[in-house]
Write a protein that holds these residues in place. Structure first.
Motif, PDB file in Angstrom:
ATOM      1  N   ASN A 164       0.823  -1.218   0.000  1.00 28.03           N
ATOM      2  CA  ASN A 164       0.000   0.000   0.000  1.00 28.03           C
ATOM      3  C   ASN A 164       0.854   1.263   0.000  1.00 28.03           C
ATOM      4  O   ASN A 164       0.399   2.320   0.449  1.00 28.03           O
ATOM      5  N   LEU A 165       2.077   1.161  -0.499  1.00 33.52           N
ATOM      6  CA  LEU A 165       3.008   2.298  -0.494  1.00 33.52           C
ATOM      7  C   LEU A 165       2.396   3.490  -1.221  1.00 33.52           C
ATOM      8  O   LEU A 165       1.937   3.373  -2.353  1.00 33.52           O
ATOM      9  N   THR A 166       2.401   4.630  -0.527  1.00 31.44           N
ATOM     10  CA  THR A 166       1.947   5.875  -1.141  1.00 31.44           C
ATOM     11  C   THR A 166       2.971   6.965  -0.863  1.00 31.44           C
ATOM     12  O   THR A 166       3.749   6.886   0.080  1.00 31.44           O
ATOM     13  N   ASN A 167       2.951   7.969  -1.723  1.00 32.69           N
ATOM     14  CA  ASN A 167       3.823   9.131  -1.593  1.00 32.69           C
ATOM     15  C   ASN A 167       3.001  10.347  -2.011  1.00 32.69           C
ATOM     16  O   ASN A 167       3.189  10.897  -3.074  1.00 32.69           O
ATOM     17  N   PRO A 168       2.047  10.755  -1.136  1.00 33.33           N
ATOM     18  CA  PRO A 168       1.081  11.782  -1.516  1.00 33.33           C
ATOM     19  C   PRO A 168       1.685  13.099  -1.993  1.00 33.33           C
ATOM     20  O   PRO A 168       1.133  13.739  -2.867  1.00 33.33           O
ATOM     21  N   GLY A 169       2.801  13.505  -1.442  1.00 35.35           N
ATOM     22  CA  GLY A 169       3.405  14.773  -1.851  1.00 35.35           C
ATOM     23  C   GLY A 169       4.339  14.640  -3.047  1.00 35.35           C
ATOM     24  O   GLY A 169       4.803  15.642  -3.594  1.00 35.35           O
ATOM     25  N   GLY A 170       4.616  13.412  -3.454  1.00 37.21           N
ATOM     26  CA  GLY A 170       5.475  13.190  -4.610  1.00 37.21           C
ATOM     27  C   GLY A 170       6.951  13.469  -4.374  1.00 37.21           C
ATOM     28  O   GLY A 170       7.713  13.647  -5.311  1.00 37.21           O
ATOM     29  N   SER A 171       7.380  13.509  -3.099  1.00 40.59           N
ATOM     30  CA  SER A 171       8.780  13.848  -2.815  1.00 40.59           C
ATOM     31  C   SER A 171       9.769  12.844  -3.396  1.00 40.59           C
ATOM     32  O   SER A 171      10.922  13.188  -3.655  1.00 40.59           O
ATOM     33  N   MET A 172       9.326  11.609  -3.643  1.00 43.80           N
ATOM     34  CA  MET A 172      10.239  10.605  -4.211  1.00 43.80           C
ATOM     35  C   MET A 172      10.686  11.002  -5.612  1.00 43.80           C
ATOM     36  O   MET A 172      11.742  10.568  -6.076  1.00 43.80           O
ATOM     37  N   ASN A 173       9.902  11.843  -6.281  1.00 42.63           N
ATOM     38  CA  ASN A 173      10.283  12.329  -7.614  1.00 42.63           C
ATOM     39  C   ASN A 173      11.551  13.176  -7.567  1.00 42.63           C
ATOM     40  O   ASN A 173      12.187  13.398  -8.598  1.00 42.63           O
ATOM     41  N   ASN A 174      11.903  13.666  -6.384  1.00 47.13           N
ATOM     42  CA  ASN A 174      13.054  14.563  -6.237  1.00 47.13           C
ATOM     43  C   ASN A 174      14.287  13.881  -5.665  1.00 47.13           C
ATOM     44  O   ASN A 174      15.272  14.549  -5.368  1.00 47.13           O
ATOM     45  N   TRP A 175      14.220  12.569  -5.472  1.00 49.38           N
ATOM     46  CA  TRP A 175      15.374  11.869  -4.925  1.00 49.38           C
ATOM     47  C   TRP A 175      16.552  11.976  -5.879  1.00 49.38           C
ATOM     48  O   TRP A 175      16.401  11.863  -7.095  1.00 49.38           O
ATOM     49  N   VAL A 176      17.742  12.175  -5.311  1.00 45.44           N
ATOM     50  CA  VAL A 176      18.970  12.243  -6.098  1.00 45.44           C
ATOM     51  C   VAL A 176      19.857  11.092  -5.659  1.00 45.44           C
ATOM     52  O   VAL A 176      20.165  10.941  -4.476  1.00 45.44           O
ATOM     53  N   PHE A 177      20.231  10.267  -6.620  1.00 45.16           N
ATOM     54  CA  PHE A 177      21.110   9.143  -6.337  1.00 45.16           C
ATOM     55  C   PHE A 177      22.543   9.579  -6.564  1.00 45.16           C
ATOM     56  O   PHE A 177      22.796  10.671  -7.059  1.00 45.16           O
ATOM     57  N   THR A 178      23.505   8.758  -6.208  1.00 48.04           N
ATOM     58  CA  THR A 178      24.899   9.139  -6.342  1.00 48.04           C
ATOM     59  C   THR A 178      25.220   9.569  -7.771  1.00 48.04           C
ATOM     60  O   THR A 178      24.679   9.015  -8.732  1.00 48.04           O
ATOM     61  N   THR A 179      26.074  10.546  -7.885  1.00 46.38           N
ATOM     62  CA  THR A 179      26.523  10.994  -9.211  1.00 46.38           C
ATOM     63  C   THR A 179      27.930  10.491  -9.499  1.00 46.38           C
ATOM     64  O   THR A 179      28.520  10.854 -10.506  1.00 46.38           O
ATOM     65  N   ASP A 180      28.445   9.650  -8.625  1.00 48.83           N
ATOM     66  CA  ASP A 180      29.780   9.067  -8.804  1.00 48.83           C
ATOM     67  C   ASP A 180      29.683   7.928  -9.816  1.00 48.83           C
ATOM     68  O   ASP A 180      29.158   6.858  -9.524  1.00 48.83           O
ATOM     69  N   VAL A 181      30.195   8.167 -11.015  1.00 42.78           N
ATOM     70  CA  VAL A 181      30.074   7.181 -12.093  1.00 42.78           C
ATOM     71  C   VAL A 181      30.924   5.939 -11.868  1.00 42.78           C
ATOM     72  O   VAL A 181      30.769   4.949 -12.577  1.00 42.78           O
TER      73      VAL A 181
END
Length: 194
Positions: A164-181
């Motif tokens: 039943n995972l929800t993310n009502p505010g949509g903050s997961m859309n703004n997650w930043v993963f590592t930029t270390d290639v």
């Protein structure tokens, strides 16, 4: 330049300079806690909340939401609180250093379904999300901030079974993963059975 430095030292006093230097050292006794990780839990008939942790490097203070707080360091394993009455409790985990709460490891643990919300990720530098919230079937991420995922390379089964995972505010859309290639990141099963 030397004259300027000596003048500043004389003006401020040697004790003030030492305190400033200690405060600038992140590993000092003067390090400030970072913003807390905040969750809510619904207790079952046992009136117990258990939060499984794994690994080492922990240094945090936990407020269990009923007036009781404690500090945990090192390798605390599963931490728990037995409440006087069943109910919903806001549990606030404040890392005492930026790396003081590196991960959570529900991994389909017994009371996984009792985790109701993540209302704030806080300022902790997470090191792994491997099975972090696995099995938390009632989880809703209401946080408006984003987790610091810059050190994370494993998201394996992070939300496995969070039906039943929800993310009502949509903050997961703004997650930043590592930029270390140079890092290899695992997303296998991150949302499996959601």
């Amino acid at each position: 330049m030397k004259k300027k430095a000596l003048k500043i030292i004389r003006l401020l006093g040697i004790n003030t300079i030492l305190v400033l230097l200690l405060a600038l050292n992140s590993g000092s006794a003067y390090a400030q806690p970072v913003n807390p990780f905040i969750t809510t839990w619904q207790t079952d008939a046992s009136k117990i909340v258990q939060i499984p942790l794994t690994g080492s490097g922990y240094d945090f203070t936990i407020d269990w939401g009923d007036g009781f707080s404690e500090t945990k360091t090192g390798s605390p394993g599963t931490i728990s609180r037995t409440y006087a009455t069943a109910g919903t409790y806001t549990v606030t985990i404040t890392p005492n250093t930026a790396n003081g709460f590196p991960r959570i490891f529900l991994n389909s643990f017994a009371n996984k379904a009792n985790l109701m919300t993540i209302s704030q990720w806080g300022g902790a530098k997470w090191t792994s999300m491997d099975r972090a919230f696995s099995g938390a079937s009632a989880l809703s991420i209401t946080a408006t901030d984003v987790p610091d995922l810059s050190l994370v390379t494993s998201f394996f089964s992070m939300f496995y079974g969070c039906t039943n995972l929800t993310n009502p505010g949509g903050s997961m859309n703004n997650w930043v993963f590592t930029t270390d290639v140079t890092k290899s990141i695992t997303f296998e099963g991150m949302f499996w059975s959601c």
